[in-house]
Scaffold this motif. Structure first.
Motif, PDB file in Angstrom:
ATOM      1  N   UNK A   1       0.843  -1.183   0.000  1.00  0.00           N
ATOM      2  CA  UNK A   1       0.000   0.000   0.000  1.00  0.00           C
ATOM      3  C   UNK A   1       0.888   1.247   0.000  1.00  0.00           C
ATOM      4  N   UNK A   2       0.270   2.371  -0.246  1.00  0.00           N
ATOM      5  CA  UNK A   2       1.001   3.642  -0.351  1.00  0.00           C
ATOM      6  C   UNK A   2       2.108   3.558  -1.402  1.00  0.00           C
ATOM      7  N   UNK A   3       1.803   2.943  -2.544  1.00  0.00           N
ATOM      8  CA  UNK A   3       2.810   2.853  -3.602  1.00  0.00           C
ATOM      9  C   UNK A   3       3.118   4.252  -4.105  1.00  0.00           C
ATOM     10  N   UNK A   4       4.365   4.469  -4.497  1.00  0.00           N
ATOM     11  CA  UNK A   4       4.797   5.814  -4.882  1.00  0.00           C
ATOM     12  C   UNK A   4       4.184   6.253  -6.209  1.00  0.00           C
ATOM     13  N   UNK A   5       4.143   5.338  -7.175  1.00  0.00           N
ATOM     14  CA  UNK A   5       3.635   5.675  -8.497  1.00  0.00           C
ATOM     15  C   UNK A   5       2.609   4.630  -8.923  1.00  0.00           C
ATOM     16  N   UNK A   6       1.387   5.092  -9.198  1.00  0.00           N
ATOM     17  CA  UNK A   6       0.351   4.167  -9.662  1.00  0.00           C
ATOM     18  C   UNK A   6       0.693   3.625 -11.042  1.00  0.00           C
TER      19      UNK A   6
ATOM     20  N   UNK B   1      -4.339  -7.081  -8.433  1.00  0.00           N
ATOM     21  CA  UNK B   1      -5.193  -5.937  -8.698  1.00  0.00           C
ATOM     22  C   UNK B   1      -4.585  -4.676  -8.100  1.00  0.00           C
ATOM     23  N   UNK B   2      -4.671  -3.587  -8.837  1.00  0.00           N
ATOM     24  CA  UNK B   2      -4.275  -2.275  -8.332  1.00  0.00           C
ATOM     25  C   UNK B   2      -5.543  -1.540  -7.917  1.00  0.00           C
ATOM     26  N   UNK B   3      -5.655  -1.249  -6.643  1.00  0.00           N
ATOM     27  CA  UNK B   3      -6.836  -0.578  -6.103  1.00  0.00           C
ATOM     28  C   UNK B   3      -6.364   0.667  -5.362  1.00  0.00           C
ATOM     29  N   UNK B   4      -6.593   1.829  -5.969  1.00  0.00           N
ATOM     30  CA  UNK B   4      -6.045   3.052  -5.400  1.00  0.00           C
ATOM     31  C   UNK B   4      -4.531   2.995  -5.448  1.00  0.00           C
ATOM     32  N   UNK B   5      -3.913   3.102  -4.275  1.00  0.00           N
ATOM     33  CA  UNK B   5      -2.453   2.957  -4.179  1.00  0.00           C
ATOM     34  C   UNK B   5      -2.069   1.676  -3.453  1.00  0.00           C
ATOM     35  N   UNK B   6      -2.940   0.689  -3.562  1.00  0.00           N
ATOM     36  CA  UNK B   6      -2.687  -0.622  -2.965  1.00  0.00           C
ATOM     37  C   UNK B   6      -2.685  -1.695  -4.037  1.00  0.00           C
ATOM     38  N   UNK B   7      -1.877  -2.735  -3.818  1.00  0.00           N
ATOM     39  CA  UNK B   7      -1.846  -3.890  -4.715  1.00  0.00           C
ATOM     40  C   UNK B   7      -2.388  -5.090  -3.948  1.00  0.00           C
TER      41      UNK B   7
ATOM     42  N   UNK C   1       7.090  -4.785  -3.329  1.00  0.00           N
ATOM     43  CA  UNK C   1       7.199  -3.600  -2.464  1.00  0.00           C
ATOM     44  C   UNK C   1       8.399  -2.755  -2.864  1.00  0.00           C
ATOM     45  N   UNK C   2       9.516  -3.414  -3.164  1.00  0.00           N
ATOM     46  CA  UNK C   2      10.720  -2.690  -3.573  1.00  0.00           C
ATOM     47  C   UNK C   2      10.494  -1.951  -4.883  1.00  0.00           C
ATOM     48  N   UNK C   3       9.894  -2.624  -5.849  1.00  0.00           N
ATOM     49  CA  UNK C   3       9.718  -2.017  -7.170  1.00  0.00           C
ATOM     50  C   UNK C   3       8.695  -0.884  -7.180  1.00  0.00           C
ATOM     51  N   UNK C   4       7.680  -0.995  -6.324  1.00  0.00           N
ATOM     52  CA  UNK C   4       6.644   0.037  -6.288  1.00  0.00           C
ATOM     53  C   UNK C   4       6.953   1.116  -5.254  1.00  0.00           C
ATOM     54  N   UNK C   5       8.003   0.895  -4.458  1.00  0.00           N
ATOM     55  CA  UNK C   5       8.381   1.823  -3.386  1.00  0.00           C
ATOM     56  C   UNK C   5       7.184   2.077  -2.470  1.00  0.00           C
ATOM     57  N   UNK C   6       6.479   0.981  -2.188  1.00  0.00           N
ATOM     58  CA  UNK C   6       5.331   1.076  -1.292  1.00  0.00           C
ATOM     59  C   UNK C   6       5.660   0.501   0.077  1.00  0.00           C
ATOM     60  N   UNK C   7       4.624   0.273   0.827  1.00  0.00           N
ATOM     61  CA  UNK C   7       4.757  -0.313   2.166  1.00  0.00           C
ATOM     62  C   UNK C   7       4.150  -1.709   2.148  1.00  0.00           C
ATOM     63  N   UNK C   8       4.762  -2.610   2.866  1.00  0.00           N
ATOM     64  CA  UNK C   8       4.382  -4.012   2.835  1.00  0.00           C
ATOM     65  C   UNK C   8       3.069  -4.253   3.573  1.00  0.00           C
ATOM     66  N   UNK C   9       2.245  -5.088   2.975  1.00  0.00           N
ATOM     67  CA  UNK C   9       1.016  -5.526   3.620  1.00  0.00           C
ATOM     68  C   UNK C   9      -0.103  -4.520   3.603  1.00  0.00           C
TER      69      UNK C   9
ATOM     70  N   UNK D   1       2.199  -1.256 -14.026  1.00  0.00           N
ATOM     71  CA  UNK D   1       3.114  -2.037 -14.852  1.00  0.00           C
ATOM     72  C   UNK D   1       3.518  -3.325 -14.142  1.00  0.00           C
ATOM     73  N   UNK D   2       3.847  -3.217 -12.855  1.00  0.00           N
ATOM     74  CA  UNK D   2       4.238  -4.406 -12.091  1.00  0.00           C
ATOM     75  C   UNK D   2       3.091  -5.408 -12.000  1.00  0.00           C
ATOM     76  N   UNK D   3       1.875  -4.907 -11.797  1.00  0.00           N
ATOM     77  CA  UNK D   3       0.701  -5.776 -11.733  1.00  0.00           C
ATOM     78  C   UNK D   3       0.499  -6.502 -13.063  1.00  0.00           C
ATOM     79  N   UNK D   4       0.680  -5.785 -14.166  1.00  0.00           N
ATOM     80  CA  UNK D   4       0.530  -6.400 -15.483  1.00  0.00           C
ATOM     81  C   UNK D   4       1.534  -7.522 -15.691  1.00  0.00           C
ATOM     82  N   UNK D   5       2.781  -7.291 -15.296  1.00  0.00           N
ATOM     83  CA  UNK D   5       3.823  -8.315 -15.433  1.00  0.00           C
ATOM     84  C   UNK D   5       3.487  -9.534 -14.573  1.00  0.00           C
ATOM     85  N   UNK D   6       3.064  -9.310 -13.335  1.00  0.00           N
ATOM     86  CA  UNK D   6       2.736 -10.417 -12.443  1.00  0.00           C
ATOM     87  C   UNK D   6       1.551 -11.223 -12.969  1.00  0.00           C
ATOM     88  N   UNK D   7       0.554 -10.547 -13.495  1.00  0.00           N
ATOM     89  CA  UNK D   7      -0.609 -11.261 -14.029  1.00  0.00           C
ATOM     90  C   UNK D   7      -0.261 -12.105 -15.256  1.00  0.00           C
TER      91      UNK D   7
END
Length: 310
Positions: A236-241, A261-267, A302-310, A246-252
């Motif tokens: 959550x709190x990813x730096x760039x949606x 799923x990308x929901x707001x600034x959460x994956x 989390x590293x790639x999105x510069x977000x917070x875990x969980x 892009x990361x979500x697309x690769x994972x899917x």
């Protein structure tokens, strides 16, 4: 098993293993009385996807896969899926009334087994071999356990009656139809109770909450359809949606069983399990797969999105 198979994803490895065991069994089918059916559990007389095998004398074996004429509406194949089966070597039904199934004749058990697994996992989208059961008769059937699937007769599919208490017998035998969301919730409750020795707590929405690595994993029953969903937040709190998308697309594109799923600034990570009928062994097989996938991707995500875990 060779080194290549060790590197296959879990879902692929499961189908490879089934193909090998199925090929070994087909090779033992040598008489007119030998017949084999690999199928998905059925409810209320509806016909669900299946593959069946029989001997055709010295010419090898005939293999059939369920055609639209016999399948329940929700399982029928699209024109694109039928075309894909034909490209894989299947023949269209010879006579819709007398023989409504797609078919193929072959003398190589390994090829037939691979075609069967490809049709079930690809065109019919059966995600894991654990979703299948097996039935057979004839002399070869004495060794049917070697295929490694649950016997169809061991999977009851009666409508559950909650007044009679929880299903009886080992949980791997559960395959129960429910007539309402409330009944399905009770089946999920009993299943999770077997898996964890006690029923996980429920939140204010009625979702079952499993704590893993300090974060919640939710198991819930959908409101609009008979579906059990497993859900957790990876970041959550990813730096760039845009980067997160892009990361979500690769994972899917690399994880076919689950959805990111990308929901707001959460994956979010989601896995949906059809529950017509609800089968305990489906949840028992897919919940560990869900947790393993979560653990494999979360730190890098989390590293790639510069977000917070969980």
């Amino acid at each position: 098993m060779n080194d290549t198979n060790h590197e296959l994803p879990e879902v692929t490895l499961g189908w490879v293993t089934l193909g090998q065991q199925l090929a070994g069994y087909i090779a033992t089918m040598s008489g007119d009385e030998d017949h084999l059916i690999i199928e998905t559990p059925t409810i209320s007389g509806e016909v669900t996807p299946y593959v069946q095998f029989c001997c055709i004398g010295d010419d090898g074996w005939r293999m059939e896969v369920s055609g639209n004429r016999v399948l329940a509406e929700q399982f029928q194949l699209s024109a694109a899926a039928l075309e894909a089966l034909m490209l894989l070597g299947w023949n269209l039904p010879e006579d819709d009334d007398k023989c409504p199934n797609l078919w193929v004749h072959g003398d190589d058990p390994a090829t037939l087994a691979r075609m069967a697994c490809a049709a079930l996992s690809g065109q019919f989208q059966v995600p894991f071999p654990e979703f299948l059961t097996v039935n057979g008769w004839g002399p070869a059937a004495q060794d049917i356990a070697a295929i490694g699937l649950i016997a169809s007769r061991e999977v009851p599919t009666d409508v559950v009656d909650l007044d009679d208490g929880p299903p009886i017998g080992p949980p791997t035998e559960w395959a129960q139809r429910s007539d309402s969301r409330e009944e399905l919730i009770e089946l999920v409750r009993e299943s999770l109770g077997y898996l964890f020795d006690e029923v996980p707590p429920q939140d204010e929405d009625g979702d079952f909450v499993i704590t893993h690595d300090g974060t919640p994993i939710y198991v819930r029953v959908s409101h609009g359809m008979p579906m059990v969903e497993i859900l957790t937040r990876l970041a959550h709190d990813v730096r760039s949606r845009r980067q997160a998308a892009l990361e979500v697309s690769v994972l899917n594109s690399t994880h076919s069983m689950v959805k990111f799923l990308l929901q707001g600034r959460s994956v979010l990570l989601v896995l949906s399990i059809p529950a017509v009928p609800f089968a305990h062994h489906h949840l028992a097989a897919l919940l560990p797969h869900f947790v393993t996938t979560r653990d494999e991707v979360i730190d890098d995500l989390v590293l790639r999105t510069q977000g917070r875990k969980g």
